[in-house]
Design a protein around this motif. Structure first.
Motif, PDB file in Angstrom:
ATOM      1  N   ARG A  97      31.814  41.615 -17.777  1.00 55.24           N
ATOM      2  CA  ARG A  97      30.975  40.427 -17.539  1.00 55.24           C
ATOM      3  C   ARG A  97      31.803  39.153 -17.641  1.00 55.24           C
ATOM      4  O   ARG A  97      31.565  38.196 -16.901  1.00 55.24           O
ATOM      5  N   LEU A  98      32.768  39.137 -18.554  1.00 58.52           N
ATOM      6  CA  LEU A  98      33.614  37.952 -18.698  1.00 58.52           C
ATOM      7  C   LEU A  98      34.437  37.723 -17.430  1.00 58.52           C
ATOM      8  O   LEU A  98      34.580  36.584 -16.968  1.00 58.52           O
ATOM      9  N   CYS A  99      34.954  38.782 -16.854  1.00 60.33           N
ATOM     10  CA  CYS A  99      35.728  38.668 -15.616  1.00 60.33           C
ATOM     11  C   CYS A  99      34.843  38.194 -14.468  1.00 60.33           C
ATOM     12  O   CYS A  99      35.261  37.371 -13.650  1.00 60.33           O
ATOM     13  N   LEU A 100      33.639  38.704 -14.400  1.00 57.58           N
ATOM     14  CA  LEU A 100      32.707  38.258 -13.358  1.00 57.58           C
ATOM     15  C   LEU A 100      32.338  36.796 -13.555  1.00 57.58           C
ATOM     16  O   LEU A 100      32.226  36.038 -12.584  1.00 57.58           O
ATOM     17  N   PHE A 101      32.161  36.375 -14.814  1.00 62.94           N
ATOM     18  CA  PHE A 101      31.897  34.963 -15.083  1.00 62.94           C
ATOM     19  C   PHE A 101      33.065  34.108 -14.601  1.00 62.94           C
ATOM     20  O   PHE A 101      32.861  33.046 -13.997  1.00 62.94           O
ATOM     21  N   LEU A 102      34.297  34.550 -14.868  1.00 62.39           N
ATOM     22  CA  LEU A 102      35.462  33.787 -14.430  1.00 62.39           C
ATOM     23  C   LEU A 102      35.526  33.689 -12.907  1.00 62.39           C
ATOM     24  O   LEU A 102      35.890  32.644 -12.362  1.00 62.39           O
ATOM     25  N   LEU A 103      35.147  34.746 -12.214  1.00 63.85           N
ATOM     26  CA  LEU A 103      35.102  34.712 -10.753  1.00 63.85           C
ATOM     27  C   LEU A 103      34.056  33.698 -10.291  1.00 63.85           C
ATOM     28  O   LEU A 103      34.341  32.832  -9.459  1.00 63.85           O
ATOM     29  N   PHE A 104      32.855  33.781 -10.833  1.00 67.07           N
ATOM     30  CA  PHE A 104      31.787  32.843 -10.482  1.00 67.07           C
ATOM     31  C   PHE A 104      32.183  31.408 -10.821  1.00 67.07           C
ATOM     32  O   PHE A 104      32.028  30.490 -10.003  1.00 67.07           O
ATOM     33  N   ALA A 105      32.717  31.203 -12.014  1.00 67.30           N
ATOM     34  CA  ALA A 105      33.105  29.862 -12.452  1.00 67.30           C
ATOM     35  C   ALA A 105      34.235  29.314 -11.591  1.00 67.30           C
ATOM     36  O   ALA A 105      34.244  28.117 -11.262  1.00 67.30           O
ATOM     37  N   GLY A 106      35.174  30.157 -11.219  1.00 64.17           N
ATOM     38  CA  GLY A 106      36.284  29.715 -10.374  1.00 64.17           C
ATOM     39  C   GLY A 106      35.820  29.263  -9.004  1.00 64.17           C
ATOM     40  O   GLY A 106      36.259  28.227  -8.494  1.00 64.17           O
ATOM     41  N   VAL A 107      34.918  30.036  -8.406  1.00 66.77           N
ATOM     42  CA  VAL A 107      34.387  29.664  -7.091  1.00 66.77           C
ATOM     43  C   VAL A 107      33.562  28.382  -7.191  1.00 66.77           C
ATOM     44  O   VAL A 107      33.714  27.466  -6.371  1.00 66.77           O
ATOM     45  N   LEU A 108      32.704  28.306  -8.201  1.00 59.57           N
ATOM     46  CA  LEU A 108      31.886  27.102  -8.386  1.00 59.57           C
ATOM     47  C   LEU A 108      32.771  25.887  -8.664  1.00 59.57           C
ATOM     48  O   LEU A 108      32.553  24.803  -8.103  1.00 59.57           O
ATOM     49  N   ASP A 109      33.788  26.050  -9.482  1.00 57.78           N
ATOM     50  CA  ASP A 109      34.732  24.971  -9.769  1.00 57.78           C
ATOM     51  C   ASP A 109      35.421  24.520  -8.488  1.00 57.78           C
ATOM     52  O   ASP A 109      35.566  23.319  -8.239  1.00 57.78           O
ATOM     53  N   ALA A 110      35.843  25.463  -7.654  1.00 57.88           N
ATOM     54  CA  ALA A 110      36.522  25.116  -6.404  1.00 57.88           C
ATOM     55  C   ALA A 110      35.611  24.316  -5.486  1.00 57.88           C
ATOM     56  O   ALA A 110      36.019  23.295  -4.927  1.00 57.88           O
ATOM     57  N   ILE A 111      34.373  24.766  -5.351  1.00 55.46           N
ATOM     58  CA  ILE A 111      33.423  24.076  -4.474  1.00 55.46           C
ATOM     59  C   ILE A 111      33.141  22.667  -4.995  1.00 55.46           C
ATOM     60  O   ILE A 111      33.172  21.691  -4.227  1.00 55.46           O
ATOM     61  N   LEU A 112      32.867  22.551  -6.284  1.00 53.94           N
ATOM     62  CA  LEU A 112      32.560  21.244  -6.857  1.00 53.94           C
ATOM     63  C   LEU A 112      33.770  20.317  -6.832  1.00 53.94           C
ATOM     64  O   LEU A 112      33.638  19.111  -6.583  1.00 53.94           O
ATOM     65  N   THR A 113      34.956  20.856  -7.070  1.00 52.01           N
ATOM     66  CA  THR A 113      36.172  20.055  -7.003  1.00 52.01           C
ATOM     67  C   THR A 113      36.387  19.544  -5.584  1.00 52.01           C
ATOM     68  O   THR A 113      36.711  18.370  -5.375  1.00 52.01           O
ATOM     69  N   HIS A 114      36.199  20.419  -4.609  1.00 51.49           N
ATOM     70  CA  HIS A 114      36.351  20.032  -3.204  1.00 51.49           C
ATOM     71  C   HIS A 114      35.378  18.900  -2.857  1.00 51.49           C
ATOM     72  O   HIS A 114      35.759  17.894  -2.256  1.00 51.49           O
ATOM     73  N   PHE A 115      34.129  19.051  -3.279  1.00 51.16           N
ATOM     74  CA  PHE A 115      33.121  18.011  -3.037  1.00 51.16           C
ATOM     75  C   PHE A 115      33.516  16.699  -3.714  1.00 51.16           C
ATOM     76  O   PHE A 115      33.449  15.630  -3.097  1.00 51.16           O
ATOM     77  N   GLY A 116      33.924  16.765  -4.961  1.00 54.88           N
ATOM     78  CA  GLY A 116      34.272  15.561  -5.711  1.00 54.88           C
ATOM     79  C   GLY A 116      35.470  14.831  -5.135  1.00 54.88           C
ATOM     80  O   GLY A 116      35.467  13.601  -5.024  1.00 54.88           O
ATOM     81  N   ILE A 117      36.486  15.574  -4.738  1.00 53.91           N
ATOM     82  CA  ILE A 117      37.681  14.949  -4.171  1.00 53.91           C
ATOM     83  C   ILE A 117      37.383  14.408  -2.778  1.00 53.91           C
ATOM     84  O   ILE A 117      37.790  13.290  -2.438  1.00 53.91           O
TER      85      ILE A 117
END
Length: 99
Positions: free
Chosen positions: A2-22
């Protein structure tokens, strides 16, 4: 697992939000290494954010994490959670300044 799946989800969400913010000009990338990657290509940025957690999932499948490795994974999850909270803060600020 579950921790690995959370990291996958968090990484994708972080990438999308970072892209939007920049892209909106509201934030800048804080990690100098990732800034270099973004300067090269957003595709590379997304690949890194997706592939690293997938590698972790593969390693977990081969040998479940125990001991200090598990502690490092939990610590990484906590750090990622704080990054996502940071994203939520600037999104709220962005929305409030846009209206």
């Amino acid at each position: 697992m579950r921790l690995c799946l959370f990291l996958l989800f968090a990484g994708v969400l972080d990438a999308i939000l970072t892209h939007f913010g920049i892209s909106s000009g509201f934030v800048e990338e804080g990690n100098p290494m990732m800034k270099l990657v973004i300067d090269q290509s957003w595709s590379y940025f997304y690949l890194i954010k997706i592939i690293l957690p997938l590698v972790l999932l593969g390693l977990f499948y081969l040998r479940p994490f125990k001991g200090w490795i598990r502690t490092l994974i939990v610590s990484t999850c906590v750090l990622y959670l704080s990054v996502l909270v940071y994203h939520m803060v600037w999104i709220v600020l962005y929305i409030n300044t846009s209206t």
